[in-house]
Design a protein around this motif. Structure first.
Motif, short mmCIF file in Angstrom:
data_model
loop_
_atom_site.label_atom_id
_atom_site.label_comp_id
_atom_site.label_asym_id
_atom_site.label_seq_id
_atom_site.Cartn_x
_atom_site.Cartn_y
_atom_site.Cartn_z
N PRO A 316 0.81 -1.23 0.00
CA PRO A 316 0.00 0.00 0.00
C PRO A 316 0.84 1.28 0.00
O PRO A 316 0.44 2.27 -0.62
CB PRO A 316 -0.83 -0.11 1.29
N ALA A 317 1.98 1.26 0.69
CA ALA A 317 2.84 2.45 0.75
C ALA A 317 3.42 2.75 -0.63
O ALA A 317 3.55 3.92 -1.03
CB ALA A 317 3.96 2.26 1.76
N HIS A 318 3.80 1.71 -1.35
CA HIS A 318 4.32 1.90 -2.71
C HIS A 318 3.24 2.46 -3.63
O HIS A 318 3.50 3.35 -4.45
CB HIS A 318 4.84 0.57 -3.26
N TYR A 319 2.04 1.92 -3.50
CA TYR A 319 0.93 2.40 -4.32
C TYR A 319 0.64 3.87 -4.03
O TYR A 319 0.46 4.68 -4.96
CB TYR A 319 -0.32 1.56 -4.06
N LEU A 320 0.62 4.25 -2.76
CA LEU A 320 0.35 5.64 -2.40
C LEU A 320 1.43 6.57 -2.94
O LEU A 320 1.12 7.66 -3.44
CB LEU A 320 0.26 5.77 -0.88
N ALA A 321 2.70 6.14 -2.86
CA ALA A 321 3.79 6.97 -3.39
C ALA A 321 3.63 7.17 -4.89
O ALA A 321 3.88 8.25 -5.42
CB ALA A 321 5.14 6.31 -3.07
N TRP A 322 3.21 6.12 -5.57
CA TRP A 322 2.96 6.22 -7.01
C TRP A 322 1.82 7.20 -7.29
O TRP A 322 1.95 8.07 -8.15
CB TRP A 322 2.63 4.83 -7.55
N CYS A 323 0.74 7.06 -6.57
CA CYS A 323 -0.41 7.96 -6.76
C CYS A 323 -0.02 9.43 -6.56
O CYS A 323 -0.47 10.31 -7.31
CB CYS A 323 -1.53 7.62 -5.79
N GLU A 324 0.82 9.68 -5.58
CA GLU A 324 1.16 11.06 -5.22
C GLU A 324 2.35 11.60 -6.01
O GLU A 324 2.69 12.78 -5.88
CB GLU A 324 1.46 11.14 -3.72
N GLY A 325 2.98 10.78 -6.83
CA GLY A 325 4.16 11.23 -7.57
C GLY A 325 5.35 11.43 -6.66
O GLY A 325 6.08 12.43 -6.77
N LYS A 326 5.57 10.47 -5.76
CA LYS A 326 6.68 10.57 -4.81
C LYS A 326 7.46 9.26 -4.74
O LYS A 326 7.80 8.76 -3.68
CB LYS A 326 6.15 10.93 -3.42
N THR A 327 7.75 8.69 -5.92
CA THR A 327 8.45 7.41 -5.97
C THR A 327 9.96 7.56 -5.97
O THR A 327 10.68 6.59 -5.77
CB THR A 327 8.07 6.62 -7.24
N GLY A 328 10.45 8.78 -6.24
CA GLY A 328 11.89 8.98 -6.36
C GLY A 328 12.40 8.79 -7.77
O GLY A 328 13.59 9.02 -8.04
N TYR A 329 11.52 8.40 -8.68
CA TYR A 329 11.86 8.31 -10.11
C TYR A 329 11.21 9.50 -10.81
O TYR A 329 9.98 9.54 -10.96
CB TYR A 329 11.39 6.98 -10.70
N PRO A 330 12.00 10.50 -11.21
CA PRO A 330 11.44 11.79 -11.66
C PRO A 330 10.42 11.72 -12.78
O PRO A 330 9.40 12.42 -12.72
CB PRO A 330 12.69 12.57 -12.07
#
Length: 481
Positions: A316-330
């Motif tokens: 879920p944390a990975h999914y949320l980071a993806w949704c918010e544009g905060k994955t660390g991959y620009p």
């Protein structure tokens, strides 16, 4: 010419224009008096979680323009906020029409709705006529020599182009029959006016700040602009910082432009760019016919049954980071922020973001499909499902499971100067063109020089691409055993 019927009702849905319109043409040609209606269908609107939904505002603006256009031609557009399945038969009965006309919709839920409407109308002895309008070829019009639907795009495209001729892209001359428009009584007209968005529980969004033109006039303006640069489409379409696409997807979705006209222009121009664009329009038809023949896709089924067994970890944390544009991959983050801020995402980035969610973060493609369905202003179920299953390698003509986009190399290739990234990820705008694609590799000394601290100002990558790639391959291999 003797008219076949006295009164008809045209039900507008995803065809918000007054020209080259199949159902409208046939109604005006066959009936002496033609009424028009649009329904903000509560079956759909009541389920939308976001009451600042850009799609509803786009529809509202387009309906407003359509209503004015019909009024200028001697007609009108009744606008209701109701449950369409019950409302359309009721209105047809109230207006005492002989027939209701609409254009076909190919999604399973819409097919079921239309079947219910047809049954209600039949009980009232009112005919229901439907026409092909939102695609060039529908349902079973393009089949293999064995009489089966295509599951691979290239042979479908070849058969599609072979069948394409002037007949299939000629316009419906609506203007020849404008004198058959009718206006409802004042009592009915006053009952079904275009109410404000707020009265339906929705708020305005940022369409004006996005400079997204709505309605028929917006579609016309975007098309005219695109035709001036269509010859460069093949080269320019993959670069999100370049004005490459037509930006007509939302207009195609809601029918403020005519697919026949777009296909005719692309087909007749014949340049490399126009041919590539025609292919994109054919992809749209392809996904429509896939959904028509595989309605179970609307229930979350994988096109390839063997991939139903994929067991995604779904962090879920990975999914949320993806949704918010905060994955660390620009590039991935820029793509997701573009979607969240505008409701639009560049097509190349839809593939990159989709691949990253499924094959780097190992999150079920259906999660991404649902997120796009909620946020894309041009959301179309068949294309969205087709795109996600393509990225996840579970769909028809999908990329093989072992083809996994590298988010850094995709960034370097398609946003080489980082212009797109800088627009949507401004916290790393001070990076050089080389650094901006993988800012976690910047030395601590260099980070101090440019006043950037990875981990504070911008996150470290939440996963390691190489590690996740290996895990994804194992995941897919286990599903195929």
């Amino acid at each position: 010419m003797s008219l076949q019927i006295q009164k008809a009702l045209v039900w507008f849905r995803r065809d918000l224009r007054d020209f080259d319109h199949a159902a409208l043409y046939h109604a005006l040609k066959q009936a002496a008096n033609v009424y028009c209606v649009f329904v903000f269908d509560r079956h759909i609107l009541d389920t939308l979680p976001n009451k600042a939904d850009r799609r509803v505002e786009f529809i509202w603006e387009s309906v407003r323009e359509l209503k004015l256009a019909l009024q200028q031609q001697g007609g009108d557009l009744l606008v209701a906020y109701d449950f369409a399945e019950q409302f359309i038969p009721q209105l047809a009965h109230t207006l005492q029409v002989d027939a209701v006309y609409s254009n076909c919709d190919y999604e399973p839920a819409a097919i079921a709705r239309d079947a219910a409407v047809a049954a209600h109308l039949k009980a009232k002895k009112i005919a229901f006529h439907q026409y092909k309008d939102q695609v060039i070829f529908e349902q079973d019009e393009v089949l293999s020599q064995a009489g089966k639907p295509y599951g691979v795009f290239t042979p479908y495209r070849n058969a599609h182009i072979k069948k394409l001729n002037d007949f299939y892209v000629k316009p419906y001359p609506v203007d020849a029959y404008l004198h058959h428009y009718a206006v409802a009584s004042d009592e009915i007209a006053q009952q079904y006016v275009l109410r404000e968005l707020a009265q339906m529980g929705f708020t305005r969004t940022n369409l004006q700040s996005m400079k997204l033109p709505t309605g028929m006039s917006g579609g016309k303006a975007l098309l005219e602009d695109f035709l001036e640069r269509i010859s460069y489409y093949e080269e320019a379409r993959n670069f999100p910082a370049v004005k490459g696409p037509s930006y007509l997807s939302v207009h195609l979705r809601f029918g403020t432009v005519s697919i026949r006209y777009l296909a005719r222009v692309a087909w007749q121009k014949g340049s490399a760019g126009a041919t590539t664009w025609l292919n994109e329009l054919i992809w749209r038809d392809f996904y429509f016919q896939i959904l028509y023949h595989r309605p179970d896709l609307a229930e979350g089924k994988a096109y390839k049954a063997e991939y139903e067994a994929l067991h995604f970890p779904n962090n879920p944390a990975h999914y949320l980071a993806w949704c918010e544009g905060k994955t660390g991959y620009p590039l991935v983050d820029a793509a997701m922020r573009q979607l969240n801020q505008t409701g639009y995402m560049h097509n190349r980035l839809r593939m990159v973001a989709g691949s990253f969610l499924v094959k780097d973060l190992l999150v079920d493609w259906r999660w991404g499909e649902r997120y796009f369905a909620q946020h894309l202003i041009d959301f179309d179920f068949s294309a969205n499902n087709g795109g996600w299953q393509w990225a996840a390698s579970t769909g028809c003509d999908a990329q093989p499971y072992f083809r996994i986009f590298n988010p850094v190399s995709q960034s370097e290739k398609f946003d080489p100067q980082g212009k797109f990234i800088r627009k949507y990820v401004p916290e790393i705008a001070m990076c050089s063109d080389k650094e901006i694609h993988a800012p976690w590799t910047i030395s601590s000394f260099r980070q101090q020089l440019i006043a950037l601290e990875i981990g504070r100002d911008y996150p470290y990558p939440i996963v390691d691409h190489a590690v996740q790639r290996a895990l994804a391959l194992d995941l897919y291999k286990s599903a195929k055993i």
